[in-house]
Design a protein around this motif. Structure first.
Motif, PDB file in Angstrom:
ATOM      1  N   SER A 101      74.973  -7.816  -0.963  1.00 16.58           N
ATOM      2  CA  SER A 101      74.682  -6.396  -1.074  1.00 16.58           C
ATOM      3  C   SER A 101      73.404  -6.112  -0.298  1.00 16.58           C
ATOM      4  O   SER A 101      72.609  -7.006  -0.033  1.00 16.58           O
ATOM      5  CB  SER A 101      74.516  -5.960  -2.527  1.00 16.58           C
ATOM      6  OG  SER A 101      73.376  -6.572  -3.099  1.00 16.58           O
ATOM      7  N   HIS A 102      73.256  -4.862   0.104  1.00 15.79           N
ATOM      8  CA  HIS A 102      72.017  -4.511   0.798  1.00 15.79           C
ATOM      9  C   HIS A 102      71.207  -3.549  -0.037  1.00 15.79           C
ATOM     10  O   HIS A 102      71.732  -2.900  -0.938  1.00 15.79           O
ATOM     11  CB  HIS A 102      72.299  -3.989   2.212  1.00 15.79           C
ATOM     12  CG  HIS A 102      73.182  -2.787   2.248  1.00 15.79           C
ATOM     13  ND1 HIS A 102      72.714  -1.508   2.080  1.00 15.79           N
ATOM     14  CD2 HIS A 102      74.511  -2.672   2.455  1.00 15.79           C
ATOM     15  CE1 HIS A 102      73.720  -0.671   2.183  1.00 15.79           C
ATOM     16  NE2 HIS A 102      74.816  -1.343   2.416  1.00 15.79           N
ATOM     17  N   GLN A 103      69.953  -3.506   0.271  1.00 14.37           N
ATOM     18  CA  GLN A 103      68.993  -2.773  -0.563  1.00 14.37           C
ATOM     19  C   GLN A 103      69.425  -1.341  -0.776  1.00 14.37           C
ATOM     20  O   GLN A 103      69.806  -0.637   0.150  1.00 14.37           O
ATOM     21  CB  GLN A 103      67.617  -2.800   0.099  1.00 14.37           C
ATOM     22  CG  GLN A 103      66.496  -2.341  -0.817  1.00 14.37           C
ATOM     23  CD  GLN A 103      65.137  -2.664  -0.223  1.00 14.37           C
ATOM     24  OE1 GLN A 103      65.045  -3.083   0.918  1.00 14.37           O
ATOM     25  NE2 GLN A 103      64.099  -2.480  -0.994  1.00 14.37           N
ATOM     26  N   GLY A 104      69.372  -0.919  -2.016  1.00  9.80           N
ATOM     27  CA  GLY A 104      69.693   0.461  -2.335  1.00  9.80           C
ATOM     28  C   GLY A 104      71.160   0.718  -2.588  1.00  9.80           C
ATOM     29  O   GLY A 104      71.549   1.839  -2.888  1.00  9.80           O
ATOM     30  N   ASN A 135      74.511  -0.401  -4.796  1.00  7.64           N
ATOM     31  CA  ASN A 135      74.959  -1.119  -5.969  1.00  7.64           C
ATOM     32  C   ASN A 135      76.199  -1.961  -5.718  1.00  7.64           C
ATOM     33  O   ASN A 135      76.554  -2.816  -6.513  1.00  7.64           O
ATOM     34  CB  ASN A 135      75.234  -0.107  -7.085  1.00  7.64           C
ATOM     35  CG  ASN A 135      75.415  -0.761  -8.427  1.00  7.64           C
ATOM     36  OD1 ASN A 135      76.502  -1.167  -8.777  1.00  7.64           O
ATOM     37  ND2 ASN A 135      74.342  -0.869  -9.175  1.00  7.64           N
ATOM     38  N   THR A 144      70.236  -8.050   1.662  1.00  6.17           N
ATOM     39  CA  THR A 144      68.979  -8.420   1.019  1.00  6.17           C
ATOM     40  C   THR A 144      69.213  -9.334  -0.171  1.00  6.17           C
ATOM     41  O   THR A 144      68.357 -10.128  -0.536  1.00  6.17           O
ATOM     42  CB  THR A 144      68.235  -7.161   0.547  1.00  6.17           C
ATOM     43  OG1 THR A 144      69.135  -6.336  -0.191  1.00  6.17           O
ATOM     44  CG2 THR A 144      67.686  -6.366   1.729  1.00  6.17           C
ATOM     45  N   THR A 145      70.380  -9.225  -0.758  1.00  8.19           N
ATOM     46  CA  THR A 145      70.715 -10.053  -1.913  1.00  8.19           C
ATOM     47  C   THR A 145      72.100 -10.646  -1.751  1.00  8.19           C
ATOM     48  O   THR A 145      73.030  -9.957  -1.331  1.00  8.19           O
ATOM     49  CB  THR A 145      70.677  -9.232  -3.213  1.00  8.19           C
ATOM     50  OG1 THR A 145      69.405  -8.601  -3.338  1.00  8.19           O
ATOM     51  CG2 THR A 145      70.914 -10.124  -4.426  1.00  8.19           C
ATOM     52  N   ALA A 185      70.053  -1.237  -8.116  1.00 13.44           N
ATOM     53  CA  ALA A 185      70.716  -1.853  -6.977  1.00 13.44           C
ATOM     54  C   ALA A 185      70.626  -3.370  -7.027  1.00 13.44           C
ATOM     55  O   ALA A 185      69.827  -3.943  -7.751  1.00 13.44           O
ATOM     56  CB  ALA A 185      70.079  -1.343  -5.692  1.00 13.44           C
ATOM     57  N   ASN A 186      71.447  -3.992  -6.228  1.00  8.31           N
ATOM     58  CA  ASN A 186      71.408  -5.436  -6.049  1.00  8.31           C
ATOM     59  C   ASN A 186      71.502  -6.198  -7.361  1.00  8.31           C
ATOM     60  O   ASN A 186      70.810  -7.182  -7.591  1.00  8.31           O
ATOM     61  CB  ASN A 186      70.105  -5.843  -5.329  1.00  8.31           C
ATOM     62  CG  ASN A 186      69.954  -5.098  -4.036  1.00  8.31           C
ATOM     63  OD1 ASN A 186      70.926  -4.843  -3.345  1.00  8.31           O
ATOM     64  ND2 ASN A 186      68.740  -4.715  -3.717  1.00  8.31           N
ATOM     65  N   ASN A 207      67.639 -13.792  -3.032  1.00  4.02           N
ATOM     66  CA  ASN A 207      67.064 -12.729  -2.227  1.00  4.02           C
ATOM     67  C   ASN A 207      66.458 -13.348  -0.984  1.00  4.02           C
ATOM     68  O   ASN A 207      65.842 -14.410  -1.045  1.00  4.02           O
ATOM     69  CB  ASN A 207      65.995 -11.978  -3.022  1.00  4.02           C
ATOM     70  CG  ASN A 207      66.598 -11.186  -4.156  1.00  4.02           C
ATOM     71  OD1 ASN A 207      67.370 -10.258  -3.938  1.00  4.02           O
ATOM     72  ND2 ASN A 207      66.264 -11.542  -5.372  1.00  4.02           N
TER      73      ASN A 207
END
Lengths: 115, 115
Positions: free
Chosen positions: A97-100, A102, A31-32, B99-100, A51
């Motif tokens: 990174s993916h949602q949720g 860190n 997602t990011t 997150a992210n 994003n």
């Protein structure tokens, strides 16, 4: 573990040309994605955060018209260095990174040399 | 604002010596993560550890160990019986909570292990 790839791994180009670097998350939806630049013997400096489906957020001092970032899908982000000059020569690293979560997963980096 | 300080810039040891790499951080977050990454000459960042601020127990993984001291805002990394393959640049990093989030890297410590 999560795998992130970058293509190309190295590129040499002439001054004034544009170069596109791809960053792909191979086994998860990112997602990011983050783009970093690293000059020799220096630390990683964040250039921008992207994003999926929205415009990238650039760090202070990074020219958004020179470093075009596109994050059109959940597995691909691209960084285009437009009208490259020798001072743009650097090691460019992406992370995803993916949602949720860190944690960021880093690509292997792309070494750009502008002649 | 997040800040990571790696005061040591270059360390040189002889193989089989123990070596400790220091990391001091600043954050206003009450919950945070800390990371260590290794960057060998190839350039790819290798994830070593992620530590949650709630967990102050020391961690050991083979020849690697980490000492997290919240009271002194330090997260030091020790390599026991160093080997030539440990030669690399080591980065400590800190993201904001949530997150992210982008990572703030220290300047890195160049470790050279001589045979």
């Amino acid at each position: 573990g999560a795998v992130v790839s970058q293509h190309p791994s190295w590129v040499i180009c002439k001054s004034g040309t544009s170069v596109k670097i791809e960053c792909r998350s191979l086994d998860f939806q990112a997602t990011t994605m983050f783009w970093y630049r690293q000059f020799p013997k220096q630390s990683l400096m964040l250039m921008a955060t992207s994003n999926e489906g929205s415009k990238a957020t650039y760090e202070q001092g990074v020219e958004k018209d020179k470093f075009l970032i596109n994050h059109a899908s959940l597995t691909l982000s691209t960084l285009t260095v437009t009208s490259a000059h020798p001072e743009d020569s650097s090691f460019y690293i992406c992370s995803a990174s993916h949602q949720g979560n860190n944690e960021q997963f880093f690509g292997p980096g792309t070494r750009l040399t502008v002649l | 604002a997040q800040k990571v300080t790696q005061a040591q810039t270059e360390i040189s040891v002889v193989e089989k010596e123990d070596v400790t790499l220091d990391c001091v951080y600043e954050t206003r977050d009450t919950t945070y993560y800390l990371f260590w990454y290794k960057q060998p000459p190839s350039g790819e960042l290798v994830f070593l550890i992620r530590r949650n601020s709630f967990d102050e127990q020391n961690e050991i993984s083979g020849r690697y160990s980490w000492n997290f001291q919240k009271s002194t805002s330090s997260f030091n990394f020790t390599i026991t019986a160093s080997q030539v393959v440990d030669s690399a640049v080591y980065f400590c990093a800190l993201p904001p909570s949530g997150a992210n989030s982008k990572l703030t890297f220290g300047k890195g410590i160049t470790l050279s292990v001589r045979p």
